[in-house]
Design an enzyme around this catalytic site. Structure first.
Site, PDB file in Angstrom:
ATOM      1  N   PHE A 114     -15.824  16.908 -46.948  1.00 25.28           N
ATOM      2  CA  PHE A 114     -15.132  17.283 -45.865  1.00 25.28           C
ATOM      3  C   PHE A 114     -14.232  18.625 -46.479  1.00 25.28           C
ATOM      4  O   PHE A 114     -13.994  18.703 -47.008  1.00 25.28           O
ATOM      5  CB  PHE A 114     -15.032  17.613 -44.289  1.00 25.28           C
ATOM      6  CG  PHE A 114     -16.686  16.693 -43.999  1.00 25.28           C
ATOM      7  CD1 PHE A 114     -17.202  18.060 -43.955  1.00 25.28           C
ATOM      8  CD2 PHE A 114     -16.953  15.670 -43.398  1.00 25.28           C
ATOM      9  CE1 PHE A 114     -18.817  17.905 -42.792  1.00 25.28           C
ATOM     10  CE2 PHE A 114     -18.516  15.328 -42.928  1.00 25.28           C
ATOM     11  CZ  PHE A 114     -19.299  16.125 -42.539  1.00 25.28           C
ATOM     12  N   SER A 115     -13.229  18.561 -45.502  1.00 26.18           N
ATOM     13  CA  SER A 115     -11.223  19.323 -45.787  1.00 26.18           C
ATOM     14  C   SER A 115     -10.855  19.010 -47.150  1.00 26.18           C
ATOM     15  O   SER A 115      -9.844  19.003 -47.333  1.00 26.18           O
ATOM     16  CB  SER A 115     -11.126  19.630 -45.004  1.00 26.18           C
ATOM     17  OG  SER A 115     -11.270  20.494 -44.047  1.00 26.18           O
ATOM     18  N   THR A 116     -10.948  17.418 -47.410  1.00 26.89           N
ATOM     19  CA  THR A 116     -10.721  16.687 -48.725  1.00 26.89           C
ATOM     20  C   THR A 116     -11.094  17.276 -50.033  1.00 26.89           C
ATOM     21  O   THR A 116     -10.344  17.859 -51.000  1.00 26.89           O
ATOM     22  CB  THR A 116     -10.868  15.278 -48.526  1.00 26.89           C
ATOM     23  OG1 THR A 116     -10.620  14.817 -47.852  1.00 26.89           O
ATOM     24  CG2 THR A 116     -10.684  14.871 -49.901  1.00 26.89           C
TER      25      THR A 116
END
Length: 393
Positions: A114-116
């Protein structure tokens, strides 16, 4: 026992129950987060050829350790369970000291970041800056002309990197009819709506309008900014993002397993949230950052870029944002978060983390399948766990 019943015995549901409309929801997310390529198109990010992974390091001793949370004693095992952990890798002074794997998770299992993904993408941007191919002070349309008439027409790459783009867009995860839901559908993350014209990520972003203020103001989290960064990287380099990321980051890093990134119907990579990889390879990125941009004795990104990433940025831009309530001393710069006490991290919804504490020489990569996308209490719980691990090891 048939294959179908074996699957259900392992996960509690049949494979055909996992669909594009439910893959982020519990209980289906436990399997879906490890197998995204089965229902969303992806592009390969090739690992270093011929490198074998080292054996699993038992976490048993660490799991029995206790720490204090909100005045109560809790074991690491209980914290891991309560935060819906799928895998966790703990490194100390460059050495793996514990691997936790939930049932069914192996050294070869890949998981969506995801946003990592945003923080991984920013490292590639830093490499291009070092090459002299990317100027963070330039306007976005220099590299992505298609966005000239959008909100990004007068935004700098620096504004994109620091989430300081003035954008008429709100990241509302549970609104099925809002612009964020349209954004997900453009990225092929959600099923199409009946009668809706198919849309690409670039077309969606090109239609975004500027917010009320100027660019470079308060921190305003918006995932499309990080897909714009991927487009900027491709425009500046003339290369596809997955090929460039493989050649300049994953292979020099010594990544053991191929990663992949989700793509839309036009092949545009979802650099804002679509990268999938193993926890150990993510931890290796964290160790490279801890070492100031060096891995395996080889420089991947400049020390000056790493130093700027983990110490720079505007405290005021963060303090004036809604995010300051859960990280009061924080900052956000080059798509990495700073805690204010020397540690820094990458973060994705449903509990994806890459936490680095340089003073303690610690790196922790953690994948989870938390039922809710964002819960501040869960973020606080994870940070408390990481800080406890720092003191234990």
């Amino acid at each position: 026992m048939t294959n179908a019943s074996a699957f259900k015995a392992a996960y509690g549901f049949d494979r055909d129950e996992v669909r594009l409309g439910n893959w982020r929801a519990a209980p289906w997310n436990v399997w879906a987060f490890r197998n995204v390529s089965e229902f969303i198109p992806t592009a390969r990010i090739a690992a270093t050829p011929g490198l074998a992974e080292e054996p699993v390091v038992s976490p048993e001793g660490l799991l029995r350790q206790e720490f204090s949370l909100n005045g109560e004693r809790i074991t690491v095992a209980e914290a891991v369970r309560e935060t819906s952990t799928d895998a966790m890798v703990v490194m100390k002074s460059g050495r793996i000291v514990a691997d936790f794997h939930a049932p069914g998770f192996t050294l070869q299992s890949r998981h969506i970041l995801f946003s990592t993904s945003k923080s991984v993408t920013s490292v590639v941007a830093g490499i291009l800056q070092d090459d002299g191919l990317l100027d963070f002070q330039e306007l976005v349309p220099r590299y992505v002309p298609e966005l000239k008439s959008s909100a990004y027409g007068d935004a700098r790459v620096r504004d994109v990197l620091d989430m300081r783009v003035s954008l008429d867009f709100e990241e509302v995860y549970h609104d099925p009819r809002g612009p964020y839901a349209r954004y997900r559908r453009a990225g092929l993350l959600d099923p199409s709506e009946p009668g809706e014209e198919p849309e690409t990520v670039v077309a969606f972003i090109a239609g975004l309008k500027k917010g009320r203020g100027d660019h470079g103001g308060v921190y305003h989290y918006a995932s499309p900014n990080s897909d714009v960064l991927g487009l900027v990287i491709q425009g500046a380099s003339g290369r596809r993002f997955p090929d460039l990321a493989s050649e300049r980051l994953f292979q020099p890093l010594g990544a053991r397993q191929d990663a992949y990134v989700t793509v839309d119907r036009a092949g545009t990579p979802r650099t804002g949230g679509g990268i999938n990889m193993t926890p150990r390879d993510l931890a290796r990125i964290g160790e490279m950052m801890r070492q100031g941009g060096v891995a395996n004795g080889r420089r991947i990104v400049s020390q000056s870029w790493v130093h700027d990433t983990i110490t720079g940025g505007s405290s005021q831009a963060w303090a004036e944002s809604t995010s300051a309530s859960w990280l009061p001393k924080g900052r956000y710069h080059n798509k990495w978060y700073q805690t204010g006490n020397g540690a820094f991290f990458a973060l994705g919804i449903h509990g994806q983390w890459l936490y680095i504490n340089p003073r303690a020489e610690m790196v922790i990569a953690k994948f989870s399948s938390q039922p809710d996308a964002i819960v501040d209490d869960a973020k606080d719980f994870n940070l408390a766990l990481f800080e406890a691990l720092v003191k234990m090891i």
